[in-house]
Write a protein that holds these residues in place. Sequence first.
Motif, short mmCIF file in Angstrom:
data_model
loop_
_atom_site.label_atom_id
_atom_site.label_comp_id
_atom_site.label_asym_id
_atom_site.label_seq_id
_atom_site.Cartn_x
_atom_site.Cartn_y
_atom_site.Cartn_z
N MET A 77 -14.06 -28.85 8.10
CA MET A 77 -14.80 -29.09 9.34
C MET A 77 -14.78 -27.85 10.22
O MET A 77 -13.77 -27.13 10.29
CB MET A 77 -14.20 -30.27 10.10
N SER A 78 -15.87 -27.60 10.91
CA SER A 78 -15.97 -26.45 11.82
C SER A 78 -15.13 -26.71 13.06
O SER A 78 -15.16 -27.80 13.64
CB SER A 78 -17.42 -26.20 12.21
N ALA A 79 -14.37 -25.70 13.51
CA ALA A 79 -13.52 -25.85 14.68
C ALA A 79 -14.34 -26.10 15.94
O ALA A 79 -13.88 -26.80 16.85
CB ALA A 79 -12.64 -24.61 14.85
N SER A 80 -15.56 -25.58 16.00
CA SER A 80 -16.37 -25.72 17.21
C SER A 80 -16.85 -27.14 17.42
O SER A 80 -17.31 -27.49 18.51
CB SER A 80 -17.57 -24.77 17.14
N ARG A 81 -16.79 -28.00 16.37
CA ARG A 81 -17.23 -29.38 16.52
C ARG A 81 -16.07 -30.35 16.68
O ARG A 81 -16.27 -31.56 16.67
CB ARG A 81 -18.08 -29.78 15.31
N LEU A 82 -14.85 -29.80 16.85
CA LEU A 82 -13.67 -30.64 17.12
C LEU A 82 -13.29 -30.50 18.58
O LEU A 82 -13.19 -29.39 19.12
CB LEU A 82 -12.49 -30.21 16.24
N GLU A 83 -13.09 -31.64 19.24
CA GLU A 83 -12.70 -31.64 20.64
C GLU A 83 -11.38 -32.40 20.77
O GLU A 83 -11.26 -33.54 20.33
CB GLU A 83 -13.78 -32.32 21.48
N ILE A 84 -10.35 -31.75 21.36
CA ILE A 84 -9.05 -32.36 21.59
C ILE A 84 -9.00 -32.87 23.02
O ILE A 84 -9.15 -32.09 23.97
CB ILE A 84 -7.91 -31.36 21.34
N GLU A 85 -8.81 -34.19 23.17
CA GLU A 85 -8.72 -34.80 24.50
C GLU A 85 -7.26 -34.96 24.91
O GLU A 85 -6.43 -35.38 24.10
CB GLU A 85 -9.41 -36.17 24.50
N MET A 86 -6.99 -34.62 26.18
CA MET A 86 -5.63 -34.75 26.71
C MET A 86 -5.72 -35.16 28.17
O MET A 86 -6.72 -34.90 28.85
CB MET A 86 -4.88 -33.44 26.56
N THR A 87 -4.67 -35.81 28.67
CA THR A 87 -4.64 -36.24 30.06
C THR A 87 -3.95 -35.19 30.93
O THR A 87 -3.15 -34.38 30.44
CB THR A 87 -3.89 -37.58 30.21
N GLU A 88 -4.25 -35.22 32.23
CA GLU A 88 -3.60 -34.29 33.16
C GLU A 88 -2.08 -34.52 33.17
O GLU A 88 -1.30 -33.56 33.24
CB GLU A 88 -4.16 -34.50 34.57
N THR A 89 -1.67 -35.79 33.12
CA THR A 89 -0.24 -36.10 33.16
C THR A 89 0.50 -35.48 31.98
O THR A 89 1.59 -34.93 32.12
CB THR A 89 -0.02 -37.62 33.15
N ALA A 90 -0.11 -35.54 30.81
CA ALA A 90 0.52 -34.96 29.62
C ALA A 90 0.68 -33.45 29.77
O ALA A 90 1.68 -32.87 29.33
CB ALA A 90 -0.32 -35.28 28.39
N ILE A 91 -0.29 -32.81 30.40
CA ILE A 91 -0.23 -31.35 30.55
C ILE A 91 0.85 -30.96 31.54
O ILE A 91 1.63 -30.03 31.32
CB ILE A 91 -1.60 -30.82 31.01
N LEU A 92 0.95 -31.68 32.64
CA LEU A 92 1.86 -31.30 33.71
C LEU A 92 3.31 -31.56 33.36
O LEU A 92 4.21 -31.04 34.02
CB LEU A 92 1.49 -32.04 35.00
N ARG A 93 3.62 -32.39 32.34
CA ARG A 93 5.02 -32.66 31.98
C ARG A 93 5.72 -31.42 31.47
O ARG A 93 6.92 -31.23 31.67
CB ARG A 93 5.07 -33.77 30.92
#
Length: 821
Positions: free
Chosen positions: A679-695
Amino acid sequence: MSPPDPRDMSAEPDVARSSQPAAKRGLGAWLPSVRLRTALLVGGLLPPLLAALMAGTLSAGFVQRNALQEARLNLSHDADGAVALLHDMADSLALYAAAAADRSSMGRALAGGEDQPALEMIDRTRRSLQSVGSMIEEVEAIRVDGSVLASTMGDAARGRFREDLIGPMTTAGEPDAQAFTRVIDDPRAPGSFLLAGNAPVMSDSEHVGWISLVRRVNAQFVSDLAKLSRRDLLLVSSDGLVAGTITVNPDSLFRQWRGPSETEARPMVLAGNRFITLYRHLNIPGSDLGVLLLWPQADVDRPGNLAVGAIVLSVLFVLFLVIPAVAFLGARLARRLHTLSVMFTELGEGRKSSQLASGDMPMIQELRDLRRATELFRENLAERERLTERLSWMANFDALTRLPNRALFQDRLQQSLAAAPREGRTIALLCLDLDRFKEVNDTLGHAAGDQLLRRIAERLELCIRSADTVARLGGDEFSILMPGIEGPEEAEMLARRVIGAISIPVELEGKHAEVGVSIGIALSDGSHAPATLQQEADVALYAAKAEGRRTWRFFEPAMNEAQRRRRALEAALREGLHRNEFSVVYQPQVNLSSGRLTGAEALLRWQDSSGTRHSPADFVPLAEDTGLILPIGEFVLAEACRFGAVRPSLLVAVNASAVQLREPGFARMVERTLQQTGMSASRLEIEMTETAILRDMEAVMSNIRLLRHMGVRIALDDFGTGFSSLSHLRQLECDRIKIDRSFVKEVAEQPQARAMVRAMVGMAKAVGVELIGEGVETPAQARALREEECAEAQGFLFGAPVSAEEFDRLRLDRGELASVD
């Protein structure tokens, strides 16, 4: 009986004097010549002299046989003592190995699998053990498969396999295999041996390898053993001479010695001297070594050679002179021996003998030697007591923090529970678990982690009362025992103090490390078993962690049911992962202006073997807590990439949890999956929440930068529910934000919700990112989003999450969607 009359005593000399001439006259008449008197003298003395000589000769033979028998008995005793001494050395190695293996830092070093940290750790261990006077010469760290990860013996030792460690965890005769000893080959000198004390190293209850403490079996080793056994000895194997205290021709030795099967004393001629020899095998698994003790034959013969003359002279001496002297000296010697008896009695009672300093000691040299031996015995006894105290301390205290360990804490807990009913008071047990300690260890290193644990231990000791006990149970787990409290308020006050003390940042290597602590509290009136009370405190600790950490919770009976359900769900979750019960469904994402399909979000579903469907809201948090989210997340990503690889027109979105984003190898796992699926990397989207990032901003941003470098898109999920701001959007460099369903639900009816959506659209335009609304269920909601210039949306209005096959049946890629007008 009345005393004799003095007058009668004064008359006795006159009677004697008057009778003397008559006696002389009678004897002269009976012995008419000097020759006859000489014959009588000789005849009277010769039989006793001959009897004495015969007795001496017979006694000499008896002494000779007795000396030989005694030599064999003493040699057997000394041989057993030498073997026991060597086993004591081996046990000491194993004991030190067990103490070194118990350090959590050793477990982490082996679990890491890196040779340089492991080498530094074992080198510090060697220096530490040598500084306390141990006989450790080298240290090795070995992986579970037996390969040597690191060794202080240099390059010759590293990389080899320790076959003696393959499978010892189930070796018969060694219950639990906590520590044991082996004799192994010396990699630096072929044909030489090493005595190795080994202990398993655990990390997070998992066996990760071995720690091995080594001493060379060489001439110095044998010399030390000979000094302790007070005999010359040879260390031999079944096929060779290892070392000895005398120089021996091996060929001559093996011509006379029949091998390990010979266990009786026998004479040998070695190095031109005659010896009585005795072999003892060393019962160390994996070894065929043994000791051959030597007793010079001259020492055995000496008593017999001296016996004839000594015994004859002694008999004659006794006959004529010694009997009165012995009576006199015996009385004096008895008094001196009584003095020594008193001295030994006082030593046996643990008192310093006042008799040793007395001036009334005997002048006989042997007794003075005995007195000096008594002093030496007392000094050795004191040294043994000091060693016993040290070993007792190591068995009851944690070497890193110097706090009581689990064993001592369990003992005090049991005593407190037993005393509580008698005193009519309550005891409190607090279980503590540090928050974010693993992050400090991973970012600053294990040395900084150890330093942090020591600082935490110091703060905990300042928080407790003098009657309380704080212990380190292992890793970053601590426990506090509060006996004799009036009520739960005292435990709550202590919990507040501990949380406040631990939350203060600690400076480590020029950086500030900040950790928190979660606390579970259980109370008892003494009716609990120790294990039950600890289980209740653990359940309360889990509840504290579940409510946001850095807090405390008292145990409540309802928690048991929640914990039971959690354990059952965890077991089912593990079983489901093993049985491939998980599946992935896909919900379409559409362009609100054209109605065309633009992408799909991959969503996890779980239906267990009984047919029960579990909501992700129930099992995903548990999977994050237990670490199962990592293999589950990898499964979802692989399925989504395979889905997208055969649908090249779609953008595929995959959710990533906070646990995945903090994992150092997450980005590399994504890259590997893309390569495997095509699969092409440009067609993959990783979803994450703000809370997960700030931990853990630093670790997450490292993965985000790697993903963006690969071309993977980043989406911010549930936007608007966290700490949404322009600064966060610029810092995260995301490609798309998702408006949370709580705003979409009311966007068509509530002006306030519509204003919030308008503000989010403005923020997105300001930083140049795309926008998508989630949870769209009605045409009115879709129209409102389109009017506010939200380009894309997803929700049940456009399609429920379905399998890959059903997704193709929707024919969304042809634009056959219901109109949103």
